[in-house]
Write an enzyme that holds these catalytic residues in place. Structure first.
Site: not given
Ligand SMILES: Cc1cc2nc3c(=O)[nH]c(=O)nc-3n(C[C@H](O)[C@H](O)[C@H](O)COP(=O)(O)OP(=O)(O)OC[C@H]3O[C@@H](n4cnc5c(N)ncnc54)[C@H](O)[C@@H]3O)c2cc1C
Length: 416
Positions: A118, A189-191, A295, A369-371, A394
């Site tokens: 990432s 959530w910005i990496t 194992r 790998l079990g436990g 993404e």
């Molecule tokens: C560790 C980590 C690193 C990240 N890094 C970055 C980054 O660097 N830059 C950045 O901009 N973002 C980043 N993200 C954000 C990431 O892209 C979002 O978390 C992702 O797009 C989902 O958005 P959300 O978490 O708001 O979930 P939501 O959009 O709220 O979705 C929640 C659930 O609802 C479902 N859902 C939503 N709309 C629909 C639909 N129309 N139909 C069916 N199901 C639906 C989704 O599939 C999901 O299961 C990161 C996230 C994480 C966890």
């Protein structure tokens, strides 16, 4: 590390009772003749990246994961020295390799840890790609060479607390004040955010969504770290808070307006994920194979049980299919396949299925790998936890199903 590993290995009696030696374990790449899909240069790149990771990352990554920290800036320099940052981009200090070569590197990086991949993906495919594709010559000259070398770390801010899967609802606002721009809003959530020197921030303007190149030292910019993650712990995640961040007129990316800008960057990064997932599969399968070889339970190595072998056979098949798909996407992207063009839908198909397959394999190999499999001494549960993030970021699994579904049916099933 090592405590639980010592315990698990205590029952192994290599060579007796039909026990295998670890050296008997056959590589899934060899079994499926997968290396034959790659050129000599691609194989050499994989070996070089793997050697570097064996030396500098693998010995430490489980501890970084447990500690929830990553020496991101040191790693960026290391990866920059090897030419991994923005490696598929041309000029400005970037290595200018093929997409497939970049994919091969992503496979090795994620075999070590999804957080490591990432770091490289966000730097190269999101932050650098945005500047390379949509930036001015001045922006490219200012940032890309330093980002390619790892001297400067970048991040990419699209997601917001209330705008995840639906980026069209983003609220971060950029308004004109004289010649300047003033940005207000919050990204989530910005990496790399908390360690970045530069952020590519997507904000709403009167003309539409635009990208801004924001030095993180600008007054009003802060990036508090998000703690308490149970996934991708060897990765730095943060919010970005923009509180009246004043930027000069030339901070905007001049070559794009609208969501097609960030979406193009996401397609780039998703391509790396298609490959990265294959690395997670390979590492989980190899780790479980080696463990099962030595194992012993019920007087024989657990690798000799039919139920264990069924898991290995399924994982090897999943791996072969995932690699074939990744290589296919790579060759299409490199225009090496006649009459085929890379499309966002094709990349979605690969991201959807390879990540889903990797998650299934990681969970299955964890059971072998079990436990011991629930400790950080072995990688499968770490990969499985990481892949929960990879499945979500993404574009979630559901979003990619909707993209592929729309491409197949012509009907848009997003939203209302
Ligand atoms: C560790 C980590 C690193 C990240 N890094 C970055 C980054 O660097 N830059 C950045 O901009 N973002 C980043 N993200 C954000 C990431 O892209 C979002 O978390 C992702 O797009 C989902 O958005 P959300 O978490 O708001 O979930 P939501 O959009 O709220 O979705 C929640 C659930 O609802 C479902 N859902 C939503 N709309 C629909 C639909 N129309 N139909 C069916 N199901 C639906 C989704 O599939 C999901 O299961 C990161 C996230 C994480 C966890």
């Amino acid at each position: 590390m090592g405590g639980a590993m010592g315990g698990a290995m205590a029952g192994a009696t290599g060579g007796e009772n039909g026990t295998m030696a670890r050296s008997d374990v056959r590589s899934p790449d060899e079994l499926a003749a997968l290396d034959s899909l790659l050129t000599d240069d691609e194989r050499d790149t994989a070996a070089t990246v793997r050697t570097m990771l064996d030396e500098h990352v693998r010995p430490h990554v489980a501890q970084w994961y447990l500690d929830g920290r990553l020496p991101a800036r040191d790693l960026a320099k290391l990866f920059g020295d090897l030419g991994l940052l923005g490696m598929h981009l041309q000029g400005y200090g970037c290595a200018g390799t093929t997409a497939t070569m970049y994919g091969v590197a992503c496979r090795e990086l994620e075999a070590a840890d999804g957080g490591i991949r990432s770091l490289v993906s966000v730097q190269g495919s999101l932050a650098m790609y945005a500047i390379h594709r949509f930036g001015s010559q001045e922006q490219k000259l200012e940032w890309l060479p330093r980002m390619a070398s790892g001297e400067a770390v970048g991040c990419f801010g699209l997601t917001e607390p209330d705008a995840g899967s639906d980026p069209s609802s983003l609220r971060t606002r950029a308004r004109r004040d004289g010649d300047d721009w003033v940005l207000d809003g919050t990204k989530m959530w910005i990496t790399n955010g908390p360690v970045a020197d530069v952020a590519v921030v997507w904000a709403r303007t009167d003309e539409g969504v635009a990208g801004f190149v924001v030095p993180t030292s600008t007054p009003g910019f802060s990036a508090p770290e998000i703690v308490g993650k149970l996934s991708l712990r060897a990765s730095v995640s943060g919010q970005i808070v923009l509180d009246g961040v004043r930027l000069p007129a030339d901070a905007v990316l001049p070559e794009v307006i609208g969501l097609r800008g960030p979406l193009a960057c996401l397609t780039e990064a998703r391509f790396g994920i298609v490959w990265g997932a294959t690395g997670a599969i390979r590492d989980c399968l190899t780790t479980a194979l080696e463990y099962a070889a030595t194992r012993v339970q019920f007087g024989r190595p657990i690798a000799g049980f039919q139920l264990t072998q069924a898991k290995f056979a399924d994982a090897a098949a999943a791996y072969a299919k995932a690699v074939l798909l990744a290589v296919h996407l790579g060759r299409v992207k490199d225009a090496a396949v006649r009459d085929a063009q890379i499309t966002p839908e094709l990349v979605s198909l690969g991201k959807l299925d390879n990540v889903r397959a990797a998650l299934q394999v990681a969970r299955s190999m964890r059971t072998v790998l079990g436990g011991s499999g629930i400790t950080a001494d072995y990688s499968p549960l770490r990969h499985a936890a990481n892949l929960e993030t990879v499945l979500t970021y993404e574009g979630t699994q559901e979003v990619h199903q909707l993209i592929v579904g729309k491409a197949l049916t012509g009907l848009d099933a997003f939203g209302s």
